[in-house]
Scaffold this motif. Structure first.
Motif, PDB file in Angstrom:
ATOM      1  N   SER A 264       0.632  -1.215   0.034  1.00  0.00           N
ATOM      2  CA  SER A 264      -0.006  -0.056   0.036  1.00  0.00           C
ATOM      3  C   SER A 264       0.820   1.033  -0.253  1.00  0.00           C
ATOM      4  N   GLY A 265       0.568   2.225  -0.752  1.00  0.00           N
ATOM      5  CA  GLY A 265       1.168   3.482  -0.793  1.00  0.00           C
ATOM      6  C   GLY A 265       2.283   3.623  -1.747  1.00  0.00           C
ATOM      7  N   CYS A 266       2.771   2.337  -2.582  1.00  0.00           N
ATOM      8  CA  CYS A 266       3.738   2.296  -3.513  1.00  0.00           C
ATOM      9  C   CYS A 266       3.158   2.447  -4.788  1.00  0.00           C
ATOM     10  N   LEU A 267       3.725   3.828  -5.428  1.00  0.00           N
ATOM     11  CA  LEU A 267       3.000   4.284  -6.808  1.00  0.00           C
ATOM     12  C   LEU A 267       3.974   3.717  -7.906  1.00  0.00           C
ATOM     13  N   HIS A 268       5.226   3.326  -7.880  1.00  0.00           N
ATOM     14  CA  HIS A 268       5.992   2.952  -8.718  1.00  0.00           C
ATOM     15  C   HIS A 268       7.308   2.400  -8.511  1.00  0.00           C
ATOM     16  N   VAL A 269       7.846   1.353  -9.164  1.00  0.00           N
ATOM     17  CA  VAL A 269       9.165   0.784  -8.840  1.00  0.00           C
ATOM     18  C   VAL A 269       9.703   0.387 -10.168  1.00  0.00           C
ATOM     19  N   CYS A 270      11.119   0.840 -10.230  1.00  0.00           N
ATOM     20  CA  CYS A 270      11.569   0.174 -11.591  1.00  0.00           C
ATOM     21  C   CYS A 270      13.088   0.105 -11.254  1.00  0.00           C
ATOM     22  N   VAL A 271      13.740  -0.992 -11.968  1.00  0.00           N
ATOM     23  CA  VAL A 271      15.215  -1.458 -11.583  1.00  0.00           C
ATOM     24  C   VAL A 271      16.100  -0.968 -12.835  1.00  0.00           C
ATOM     25  N   GLN A 272      17.217  -0.561 -12.740  1.00  0.00           N
ATOM     26  CA  GLN A 272      18.107  -0.257 -13.800  1.00  0.00           C
ATOM     27  C   GLN A 272      19.354  -0.916 -13.604  1.00  0.00           C
ATOM     28  N   SER A 273      19.971  -1.591 -14.541  1.00  0.00           N
ATOM     29  CA  SER A 273      21.320  -1.993 -14.175  1.00  0.00           C
ATOM     30  C   SER A 273      22.164  -1.464 -15.343  1.00  0.00           C
ATOM     31  N   ASN A 274      23.575  -1.550 -14.853  1.00  0.00           N
ATOM     32  CA  ASN A 274      24.546  -0.913 -15.804  1.00  0.00           C
ATOM     33  C   ASN A 274      25.399  -1.947 -16.593  1.00  0.00           C
ATOM     34  N   VAL A 275      25.286  -1.790 -17.685  1.00  0.00           N
ATOM     35  CA  VAL A 275      25.823  -2.919 -18.782  1.00  0.00           C
ATOM     36  C   VAL A 275      27.220  -3.040 -18.480  1.00  0.00           C
ATOM     37  N   GLY A 276      27.783  -4.140 -18.301  1.00  0.00           N
ATOM     38  CA  GLY A 276      29.000  -4.695 -18.239  1.00  0.00           C
ATOM     39  C   GLY A 276      29.404  -4.602 -16.590  1.00  0.00           C
ATOM     40  N   SER A 277      28.669  -4.242 -15.784  1.00  0.00           N
ATOM     41  CA  SER A 277      29.058  -4.179 -14.435  1.00  0.00           C
ATOM     42  C   SER A 277      27.877  -4.726 -13.564  1.00  0.00           C
ATOM     43  N   TYR A 278      28.196  -4.891 -12.153  1.00  0.00           N
ATOM     44  CA  TYR A 278      27.168  -5.587 -11.141  1.00  0.00           C
ATOM     45  C   TYR A 278      26.803  -4.278 -10.574  1.00  0.00           C
ATOM     46  N   ARG A 279      26.047  -3.380 -11.078  1.00  0.00           N
ATOM     47  CA  ARG A 279      25.740  -2.037 -10.365  1.00  0.00           C
ATOM     48  C   ARG A 279      24.156  -1.911 -10.795  1.00  0.00           C
ATOM     49  N   PHE A 280      23.583  -1.669  -9.636  1.00  0.00           N
ATOM     50  CA  PHE A 280      21.927  -1.812 -10.201  1.00  0.00           C
ATOM     51  C   PHE A 280      21.380  -0.372  -9.158  1.00  0.00           C
ATOM     52  N   SER A 281      20.491   0.426  -9.840  1.00  0.00           N
ATOM     53  CA  SER A 281      19.838   1.512  -9.267  1.00  0.00           C
ATOM     54  C   SER A 281      18.136   0.894  -9.376  1.00  0.00           C
ATOM     55  N   VAL A 282      17.772   1.140  -7.871  1.00  0.00           N
ATOM     56  CA  VAL A 282      16.235   0.854  -7.750  1.00  0.00           C
ATOM     57  C   VAL A 282      15.668   1.892  -7.381  1.00  0.00           C
ATOM     58  N   TYR A 283      14.391   2.677  -8.040  1.00  0.00           N
ATOM     59  CA  TYR A 283      13.723   3.751  -8.087  1.00  0.00           C
ATOM     60  C   TYR A 283      12.196   3.243  -7.561  1.00  0.00           C
ATOM     61  N   GLU A 284      11.919   4.014  -6.454  1.00  0.00           N
ATOM     62  CA  GLU A 284      10.667   3.625  -5.855  1.00  0.00           C
ATOM     63  C   GLU A 284       9.908   5.247  -5.710  1.00  0.00           C
ATOM     64  N   VAL A 285       8.750   5.264  -5.747  1.00  0.00           N
ATOM     65  CA  VAL A 285       7.854   6.344  -5.996  1.00  0.00           C
ATOM     66  C   VAL A 285       6.833   6.274  -4.869  1.00  0.00           C
ATOM     67  N   TRP A 286       6.932   6.706  -3.529  1.00  0.00           N
ATOM     68  CA  TRP A 286       5.899   6.283  -2.627  1.00  0.00           C
ATOM     69  C   TRP A 286       4.833   7.710  -2.288  1.00  0.00           C
ATOM     70  N   GLN A 287       3.698   7.271  -1.904  1.00  0.00           N
ATOM     71  CA  GLN A 287       2.599   8.286  -1.851  1.00  0.00           C
ATOM     72  C   GLN A 287       2.802   9.138  -0.909  1.00  0.00           C
ATOM     73  N   ASP A 288       3.617   8.757   0.410  1.00  0.00           N
ATOM     74  CA  ASP A 288       3.960   9.793   1.369  1.00  0.00           C
ATOM     75  C   ASP A 288       4.897   9.185   2.245  1.00  0.00           C
ATOM     76  N   SER A 289       5.513   9.911   3.222  1.00  0.00           N
ATOM     77  CA  SER A 289       6.726   9.403   4.121  1.00  0.00           C
ATOM     78  C   SER A 289       6.219   8.466   5.153  1.00  0.00           C
ATOM     79  N   GLU A 290       4.851   8.389   5.324  1.00  0.00           N
ATOM     80  CA  GLU A 290       4.326   7.474   6.536  1.00  0.00           C
ATOM     81  C   GLU A 290       3.990   6.015   5.746  1.00  0.00           C
TER      82      GLU A 290
END
Length: 332
Positions: A264-290
């Motif tokens: 509940s409250g999670c508006l969006h999630v996406c994952v991105q990885s860097n080609v040729g490495s083992y680095r990942f970025s996870v982006y989350e958008v939440w309805q509010d801090s609560e």
């Protein structure tokens, strides 16, 4: 035991835990490479970390022992010892309380008593979250200062890009979102230009996709009531998996994302990885801090963070940013 002795033992436990996580091959000593990988923060260059490594290496063995690491951090630990001591006591108290309420919840509690337990757990979570806010603010502030103090030759340079000016503009505006580990290489200020370029490309692509959905109108001022929920929270996690654990990390990440998207409250999630490495970025958008605070206390979040201790080469870097809720229409 005197309070000072208790704090000293707690400080030693903290540093030993740091050492254990940094010692990836469990050799009992830290090599320069292990030290640089673990303590790299996107601000210190590899040369500066190497200088610090040799400063800590008082025995001149070209490796670091737990006692050497403790001797170094001990001189800075005094102000933090009460915090670490209290967090340890808090962890024990939380475990005991939850164990007790769990046993009661499973057997003798009425529906009203279960409601009361849920309510008090939520309140306890809110109090713990509020208590940690000053530390989060201090960390963000000191990180920003560190990035601003980086000399010009440590800053990323983007070349051969059609819309360089636009991307540099967006980079400055969202510096905290993509700063540090993605902008400054961990090797002596040498820029991973392809990595930084790809970060900017992905950000630019995201902006292009949202352009048709989100209307950013230029207004002088937006008036809102004090009690209105007028902001969303964007969370960005940067994670670097070790080569030997990347498969296990991917599975853990997959399980985490599947769970988060249903919260509940999670508006969006996406994952991105860097080609040729083992680095990942996870982006989350939440309805509010609560809702974000509730998420941090969830089973999925705790399991993911616990797994990361074994899967990552260094602790995850997490940045949060509040944005006007009007930027995120309900139909997206």
């Amino acid at each position: 035991m005197a309070e000072s002795d208790h704090h000293a033992l707690k400080a030693k436990d903290i540093v030993e835990d740091i050492f254990r996580r940094a010692d990836k091959n469990d050799s009992g000593s830290l090599s320069l490479k292990e030290f640089q990988e673990f303590f790299s923060d996107g601000i210190m260059t590899s040369e500066e970390l190497e200088e610090l490594f040799h400063l800590i290496d008082t025995e001149k063995t070209n490796t670091l022992s737990p006692s050497e690491l403790f001797a170094y951090f001990q001189q800075y630990m005094a102000d933090f010892e009460p915090i670490f001591s209290l967090t340890d006591d808090l962890s024990v108290a939380i475990t005991n309380t939850l164990k007790s309420t769990h046993n009661k919840h499973q057997s003798t509690m009425t529906k009203i008593e279960k409601f009361s337990t849920r309510f008090l757990i939520k309140e306890a979570l809110e109090h713990v979250s509020v208590a940690s806010k000053p530390l989060e603010s201090a960390n963000d502030h000191l990180t920003e200062i560190g990035l601003n103090e980086c000399s010009a030759n440590h800053l990323p340079i983007v070349v051969d890009t059609a819309d360089t000016k636009a991307k540099v503009k967006w980079h400055k505006k969202y510096q905290r979102l993509v700063s540090g580990e993605s902008a400054v290489a961990a090797s002596g200020g040498v820029v991973y230009s392809d990595q930084f370029g790809s970060e900017m490309d992905r950000l630019s692509t995201l902006i292009d996709k949202l352009e048709g959905k989100i209307k950013l109108e230029v207004v002088e001022e937006e008036e809102v009531s004090q009690d209105s929920k007028n902001t969303i929270v964007v969370v960005r996690m940067f994670l670097e998996a070790s080569e030997s654990n990347v498969s296990a990390f991917r599975q853990s990440l997959k399980n985490y994302v599947q769970s988060v998207t249903s919260e509940s409250g999670c508006l969006h999630v996406c994952v991105q990885s860097n080609v040729g490495s083992y680095r990942f970025s996870v982006y989350e958008v939440w309805q509010d801090s609560e809702h974000l605070s509730i998420h941090y206390a969830s089973h999925a979040s705790k399991v993911f963070r616990k797994n990361n201790v074994d899967h990552l080469v260094k602790p995850a870097v997490v940045n949060t940013m509040e944005l006007p809720a009007s930027w995120w229409p309900a139909d997206i």
